[in-house]
Design an enzyme around this catalytic site. Sequence first.
Site, PDB file in Angstrom:
ATOM      1  N   ARG A 132      59.291  70.259  46.057  1.00 44.11           N
ATOM      2  CA  ARG A 132      60.300  70.242  47.105  1.00 44.11           C
ATOM      3  C   ARG A 132      61.658  70.777  46.665  1.00 44.11           C
ATOM      4  NH1 ARG A 132      56.615  66.627  48.553  1.00 44.11           N
ATOM      5  NH2 ARG A 132      57.419  65.031  47.171  1.00 44.11           N
ATOM      6  N   THR A 176      56.465  66.156  42.440  1.00 45.16           N
ATOM      7  CA  THR A 176      56.548  67.079  43.575  1.00 45.16           C
ATOM      8  C   THR A 176      57.966  67.135  44.134  1.00 45.16           C
ATOM      9  OG1 THR A 176      55.969  65.290  45.096  1.00 45.16           O
ATOM     10  CG2 THR A 176      54.163  66.668  44.317  1.00 45.16           C
ATOM     11  N   SER A 191      55.799  60.913  40.654  1.00 42.77           N
ATOM     12  CA  SER A 191      54.657  60.649  41.536  1.00 42.77           C
ATOM     13  C   SER A 191      53.496  60.064  40.740  1.00 42.77           C
ATOM     14  CB  SER A 191      54.156  61.951  42.169  1.00 42.77           C
ATOM     15  OG  SER A 191      55.167  62.604  42.860  1.00 42.77           O
ATOM     16  N   GLY A 193      51.145  57.477  42.625  1.00 46.62           N
ATOM     17  CA  GLY A 193      50.742  56.232  43.287  1.00 46.62           C
ATOM     18  C   GLY A 193      49.248  56.105  43.492  1.00 46.62           C
ATOM     19  N   GLU A 194      48.540  57.223  43.459  1.00 41.10           N
ATOM     20  CA  GLU A 194      47.088  57.175  43.632  1.00 41.10           C
ATOM     21  C   GLU A 194      46.397  57.144  42.266  1.00 41.10           C
ATOM     22  OE1 GLU A 194      49.047  58.909  45.970  1.00 41.10           O
ATOM     23  OE2 GLU A 194      48.570  57.098  47.078  1.00 41.10           O
ATOM     24  N   TRP A 260      58.832  59.691  45.017  1.00 39.79           N
ATOM     25  CA  TRP A 260      58.635  61.133  45.168  1.00 39.79           C
ATOM     26  C   TRP A 260      59.367  61.716  46.378  1.00 39.79           C
ATOM     27  CZ3 TRP A 260      55.732  62.553  49.550  1.00 39.79           C
ATOM     28  CH2 TRP A 260      55.035  61.514  50.186  1.00 39.79           C
ATOM     29  N   ASN A 278      53.722  53.557  47.949  1.00 44.67           N
ATOM     30  CA  ASN A 278      52.687  52.528  48.112  1.00 44.67           C
ATOM     31  C   ASN A 278      52.394  51.778  46.823  1.00 44.67           C
ATOM     32  OD1 ASN A 278      51.338  55.259  47.491  1.00 44.67           O
ATOM     33  ND2 ASN A 278      49.745  53.813  46.962  1.00 44.67           N
ATOM     34  N   ASP A 320      48.882  52.427  53.297  1.00 48.19           N
ATOM     35  CA  ASP A 320      49.494  53.545  52.567  1.00 48.19           C
ATOM     36  C   ASP A 320      50.741  54.091  53.268  1.00 48.19           C
ATOM     37  OD1 ASP A 320      49.790  55.365  50.436  1.00 48.19           O
ATOM     38  OD2 ASP A 320      48.839  56.938  51.593  1.00 48.19           O
ATOM     39  N   ASP A 322      53.914  54.727  52.502  1.00 50.53           N
ATOM     40  CA  ASP A 322      54.978  54.932  51.503  1.00 50.53           C
ATOM     41  C   ASP A 322      56.366  54.880  52.154  1.00 50.53           C
ATOM     42  OD1 ASP A 322      52.590  56.021  50.296  1.00 50.53           O
ATOM     43  OD2 ASP A 322      53.879  56.894  48.775  1.00 50.53           O
ATOM     44  N   ARG A 347      57.337  55.968  57.096  1.00 46.33           N
ATOM     45  CA  ARG A 347      55.946  56.320  57.356  1.00 46.33           C
ATOM     46  C   ARG A 347      55.298  55.300  58.276  1.00 46.33           C
ATOM     47  NH1 ARG A 347      53.414  59.237  52.477  1.00 46.33           N
ATOM     48  NH2 ARG A 347      51.621  57.862  52.481  1.00 46.33           N
ATOM     49  N   TRP A 560      49.590  67.852  52.163  1.00 43.31           N
ATOM     50  CA  TRP A 560      48.644  66.924  52.767  1.00 43.31           C
ATOM     51  C   TRP A 560      48.169  67.483  54.108  1.00 43.31           C
ATOM     52  CZ3 TRP A 560      49.473  60.882  53.024  1.00 43.31           C
ATOM     53  CH2 TRP A 560      48.217  60.280  53.199  1.00 43.31           C
TER      54      TRP A 560
END
Lengths: 602, 178
Positions: A132, A176, A191, A193-194, A260, A278, A320, A322, A347, A560
């Site tokens: 970004r 990102t 980043s 979170g997953e 992020w 998240n 999820d 965030d 979100r 995404w």
Amino acid sequence: MRRLLTVTAVAACSAFFSAPVMANDGVQKLTEDPSQWVLQTGDYANTRHSKLKQIDTENVGKLQVAWTFSTGVLRGHEGSPLVVGDVMYVHTPFPNIVYALDLNDEGRIIWKYEPKQDPNVIPVMCCDTVNRGLAYADGKVFLHQADTKVVALDAKTGKVLWSAVNGDPKKGETNTATVMPVKDKLLVGISGGEYGVRCHLTAYDMNTGKQIWRAYSMGPDDEILFDPEKTMSLGKPVGKDSSLKTWQGDQWKIGGGCTWGWYSYDPKTNTVYYGSGNPSTWNPAQRPGDNKWSMTIFARDPDSGMAKWVYQMTPHDQWDYDGINEMILVDQEFDGKMRPMLVHFDRNGFAYTLDRKTGELLLAEKYDPAVNWATKVDMDKNSPTFGRPLVVEKYSTEHNGEDVNTTGICPAALGTKDQQPASFSPQTGLFYVPTNHVCMDYEPFHVSYTPGQPYVGATLSMFPAPNSHGGMGNFIAWDARKGKIVWTKPEQFSVWSGALSTDGGVVFYGTLEGYLKAVDAKTGKELYRFKTPSGIIGNVMTYTHKGKQYVAVLSGVGGWAGIGLAAGLTDPNAGLGAVGGYSALSSYTALGGQLSVFTLPQ
Amino acid sequence: MFSKLSLMRTGAVALCMALAPLSVSAQTLSKQGDPTPVKDEDGKYFDKSGAPTYNIKPDGTVDWATYSGYRRYHAECHVCHGPDGMGSTYAPALIDSLKTMDYDHFQEVVVGGRQNVGGGNEKVMPSFGLNKNVMCYLDDIYVYLRARSDDALGRARPAKREDKTPVITATEKACLGE
């Protein structure tokens, strides 16, 4: 207007304090000059509004492409270019190339910087290799690479002045986001979170790259930089171990809360604002408790990193949602009183208005009527659930349990809005918000943790909001004083592009099909559209060169949006074989990586 | 990590699915064989070549593995490969890949990963060899994608399924080390 007010206010502050609180003087000054664009967010307040008005509601229909530039990369292009003086700085997704283009010489490349990064970082990044964008301060261009290396480049030559390593992709740590230069520091998020990363905000010395402080989103007080007595939440001190108490066992060590999104800064009170993402995993049954401070708005002192106040929007997330979207800082009259406001479109589908000085919650309302997972946010100060969303059991993946498919939840995991930033126009007093209009089914299940491997634990399927216009997005105007939508412009696909409003009374945004659109700020009426070579997930910016106003945007579908929408979404409730019920984005656009610059004809 | 680099030497991956017949004989890379199950081992089905396969009844009831594969795919794989194996802007549609990829080759790629970098469109698949959330469900993901690839299963969640057998539950637990 907003920038003028800031200047006046800073001057007023100087009358009271012997040493006025200053932002980075250079950055502050540059953001006050509408001919340049030196931060991704346009200004410290994240308004994404420009005082330029050569292009207005009368003539915007005549916009033409002035020049274009191919980035040479075919992945999702988020963020926007910067313009400092006569030079434009353009960034790309992985491999994170930076180009300095000479605006005096038809965009000739002055220098190009291409870092060497291990490609193994690519699949560790959730959802495409987007970046970004850059930030500028004190003659330096700052880049935060996918592999978490933070680089300061000499704006004139592209030479690396310093670099710092912010994380380890082997553990799932990637980047990102853009960075935010504040005073003599560079604020940097992370980043993962997953992947079970415990995320943080870190400050580096802008001149040397030396780490000054690091504030985790969860953990012991001294690691999250909380003062149990002074850090406030909803009007009360948070107390000791405010984070640890809300996790079971050691789950907080792989707790997520990634940073992020965007960062904003209020020089008047010397406070930086941002949100956390998240909690890990997506299976709520594996992490009982509120999981603080995931899904939280943070207000911190940029010098020490200490938290002034926090507000957790979605305790114990089950969807999820965030909390990383931008915090827009504006001063508006609320209930008859001027307030220093922080406005945040989360979100989770609620738009929050807070007093940014105290963290007082002023308003929380749905900014898409489709939102159904909670009836409202409890605004009763005497209620034990004050400030918390009142969750509807039917849509609670925690309540329904592991291995149960909870259906019809709105919004989907990508939120009513994701990172694509909104703008605020002081002319209308309204916010312009790119939104998603997508719902989901969500089935959590047990997962085991392996460092550096995905740590998700839920099955999702997404579909356009039912009983609506059939599209997957809206572009809306929002009044944060009343918590009301003023107008809505339905879009076929999610609007994944950051908005730009101007004193010309125009609001610009891009669409996933690739259109740059201009609408009337007052009514939402479309005034202009142009189809660029690829879908737009970048943010629109504006600048002047030699007295002429330009509007620029990056095309390059991905992110995404490039996952969920490329093949088109199906409505699972329509039964099997409903393919083709909704149009696939791949029927409208293909991969690209291009900058398009627009202006009025001579 | 990327021990299968020989498999990735192709320059044709821009066409996504074109697989280079390098270390594996061309024969084994040909279209998958007849998916008809010939063996039922406690709710897991196998075709005549011994590869795991799906078992979808005329009323749409799917075997447990296909259902489990749907779930695991949409947790571990869809972030790159898109919903229902349909692909994304940066990863191939596996419903197409599986048309030219047999069981052994599928396993190799998931375990070892693959890379195709350069050309402004970098594609990297990680190695999942150490990921229990993938490896313990590798056959399930395979049969789900095989069914999708054969058009034996549509998009979206299978509506009806066979129950999970005690043997499958026990095998899963042992694999996860629980």
